[in-house]
Design a protein around this motif. Structure first.
Motif, mmCIF file in Angstrom:
data_model
loop_
_atom_site.group_PDB
_atom_site.id
_atom_site.type_symbol
_atom_site.label_atom_id
_atom_site.label_comp_id
_atom_site.label_asym_id
_atom_site.label_seq_id
_atom_site.Cartn_x
_atom_site.Cartn_y
_atom_site.Cartn_z
ATOM 1 N N ASP A 321 0.827 -1.201 0.000
ATOM 2 C CA ASP A 321 0.000 0.000 0.000
ATOM 3 C C ASP A 321 0.868 1.260 0.000
ATOM 4 O OD1 ASP A 321 -2.608 1.366 0.277
ATOM 5 O OD2 ASP A 321 -1.905 1.843 2.290
ATOM 6 N N ASP A 322 0.519 2.228 0.838
ATOM 7 C CA ASP A 322 1.293 3.459 0.999
ATOM 8 C C ASP A 322 2.055 3.429 2.319
ATOM 9 O OD1 ASP A 322 0.309 4.378 -1.398
ATOM 10 O OD2 ASP A 322 -1.196 5.691 -0.509
ATOM 11 N N GLY A 323 2.505 2.237 2.701
ATOM 12 C CA GLY A 323 3.301 2.118 3.919
ATOM 13 C C GLY A 323 2.514 2.090 5.200
ATOM 14 N N TYR A 324 1.190 1.983 5.118
ATOM 15 C CA TYR A 324 0.363 2.104 6.325
ATOM 16 C C TYR A 324 0.666 1.029 7.362
ATOM 17 C CZ TYR A 324 -3.765 1.600 9.281
ATOM 18 O OH TYR A 324 -4.598 1.441 10.354
ATOM 19 N N PHE A 325 0.970 -0.186 6.922
ATOM 20 C CA PHE A 325 1.241 -1.289 7.842
ATOM 21 C C PHE A 325 2.542 -1.943 7.409
ATOM 22 C CE2 PHE A 325 -0.107 -5.194 10.225
ATOM 23 C CZ PHE A 325 -0.552 -4.564 11.376
ATOM 24 N N TYR A 326 3.616 -1.163 7.440
ATOM 25 C CA TYR A 326 4.882 -1.545 6.825
ATOM 26 C C TYR A 326 5.525 -2.745 7.506
ATOM 27 C CZ TYR A 326 9.643 -1.243 5.118
ATOM 28 O OH TYR A 326 10.849 -1.531 4.545
ATOM 29 N N LEU A 347 7.232 4.049 -0.970
ATOM 30 C CA LEU A 347 8.194 3.540 0.013
ATOM 31 C C LEU A 347 9.617 3.979 -0.297
ATOM 32 C CD1 LEU A 347 6.645 0.031 0.618
ATOM 33 C CD2 LEU A 347 6.692 1.968 2.183
ATOM 34 N N LYS A 348 9.906 4.200 -1.569
ATOM 35 C CA LYS A 348 11.220 4.724 -1.911
ATOM 36 C C LYS A 348 11.374 6.157 -1.398
ATOM 37 C CE LYS A 348 14.324 5.558 -5.850
ATOM 38 N NZ LYS A 348 14.490 5.461 -7.331
ATOM 39 N N LYS A 349 10.278 6.922 -1.441
ATOM 40 C CA LYS A 349 10.339 8.335 -1.044
ATOM 41 C C LYS A 349 10.167 8.530 0.461
ATOM 42 C CE LYS A 349 8.435 12.872 -2.248
ATOM 43 N NZ LYS A 349 7.493 13.615 -3.146
#
Length: 390
Positions: A321-326, A347-349
């Motif tokens: 996703d957008d890192g919500y539950f990384y 995740l790169k940014k």
């Protein structure tokens, strides 16, 4: 008298059908079923696209999927009342360890394993090592769908915090010197709050980190001291991040996903930083799929098929996703390179290169078992959180 070959074939097919019918619980739906999914963990941010992909792939099985969000502390009582009334309005619950534990204690969830293990062939072998340990927390009442080596971590505004705390004692000293600038949410409804609560006994060297009632003397004493410089406890993490991003607070406790995602969404400035405690143990976190008791039998085969679908690598790759539950995926062999391009870019940014080393360098522990977790939440509510309402 011999049956004709055609009649024998029909009888054989009927026998197979009856066998399948019995194995599935003895009921078939007349047509596609409607499913009601309730999310008390924010998990739909990771899995809703996978649910929708299942609906698109199997319109013969699912007519529609209704999604609802609800607070974790309120759901068990609602389901208990629903079951007492003989109603079944919820087919699947997506939950963190909080409502999972409460539901296990109140006997609300179907026993998926081993009672229905034939519906989930080899499922336990699919999990990566860390998630596999988390799966045991479900006690067979659910299946883990996403995973995060969570925290506790500290997130702070570097413009206002030049020397972030690295120990609980330093955190207390900082909070005392900067009253109202540290905030965290009620642990019973907050992943970061929960990780902080369960991580403190390891940080403080308490007698028994697995026993919040009799083994956390140092933890409860610390939290009561910390209480004197905290303004209040929001009901959820989203409110905490909003205040942190707006500048009314300078520091909070966090976990990997709640660090990455609010910065990716612009709620918290991208330049905010995280600090690990020197002797931390990662309190891992996970989301689970559970089925309330009383779900109509004709829906169960579809639900089981849906659960297996969500645990397949293509759908697991969506959970970055957008890192919500990384990082997100619970099963083996789902690298970031298999995630959607947008997830890789986010995740790169906004990911933190140091997380890989931090995750490797510190030990990992599983959250409390269900009974102990419920006891910890109750004790925090009574002895810490309630003091702010007096």
């Amino acid at each position: 008298m011999r049956l004709s070959s055609k009649l024998a074939a029909r009888c054989g097919a009927l026998a197979l059908a009856i066998s399948a019918f019995a194995a599935s619980g003895g009921a078939w739906a007349d047509g596609p079923v409607s499913l009601n999914v309730v999310d008390v963990a924010g998990n739909l941010a990771l899995t809703q696209k996978a649910f929708e992909a299942f609906h698109a792939k199997y319109p013969n099985l699912v007519s529609n999927i209704n999604f609802t969000n609800a607070p974790a502390p309120q759901l068990p009582g609602k389901i208990k009342a629903m079951q007492a009334a003989g109603r079944s309005d919820i087919d699947i619950v997506l939950t963190g360890t909080d409502a999972l534990a409460a539901g296990i204690e109140q006997n609300l969830w179907m026993k998926l394993l081993p009672d229905h293990d034939k519906q989930f062939p080899g499922v336990l072998d699919k999990y990566a090592p860390g998630p596999r340990k988390m799966q045991d927390l479900a006690q067979g009442d659910g299946l883990e769908v996403t995973y995060m080596p969570a925290g506790p971590l500290l997130e702070y505004n570097p413009a206002h915090v030049s020397d972030p705390p690295k120990t609980p004692a330093q955190l207390l000293a900082w909070c005392t010197a900067h009253p109202d600038k540290l905030i965290y949410a009620r642990p019973a409804n907050s992943g970061p709050g929960r990780a902080f609560l369960m991580g403190l006994p390891y940080l403080l060297g308490d007698k028994d980190p697995r026993d919040p009632v009799h083994g956390w003397d140092k933890t409860w004493a610390f939290l009561k001291q910390l209480n004197t410089c905290i303004p209040y406890y929001p009901g959820g993490t989203a409110a905490v991040m909003k205040e942190l991003g707006e500048g009314s607070r300078d520091m909070t406790v966090t976990v990997t996903g709640w660090d990455i995602n609010p910065r990716a969404l612009g709620i918290v400035p991208a330049e905010f930083r995280v600090q690990a405690f020197d002797t931390m143990s990662w309190v891992d976190d996970a989301h689970f799929m559970v089925v309330p008791k009383g779900v109509p039998a004709e829906k169960l085969d579809v639900i089981y098929k849906l659960m297996n679908f969500l645990l397949a690598p293509p759908q697991q790759a969506m959970t970055y996703d957008d890192g919500y539950f990384y990082p997100g995926p619970a099963v083996k062999d789902v690298p970031l390179s298999s995630a959607p391009a947008h997830s890789q870019e986010v995740l790169k940014k906004y990911g933190r290169p140091e997380y890989a080393q931090m995750i490797a360098d510190h030990p990992h522990v599983v959250p409390l078992d269900s009974k102990e977790m419920v006891a910890a939440f109750q004790k925090w509510d009574q002895e810490v959180g309630a003091q702010k309402s007096k």
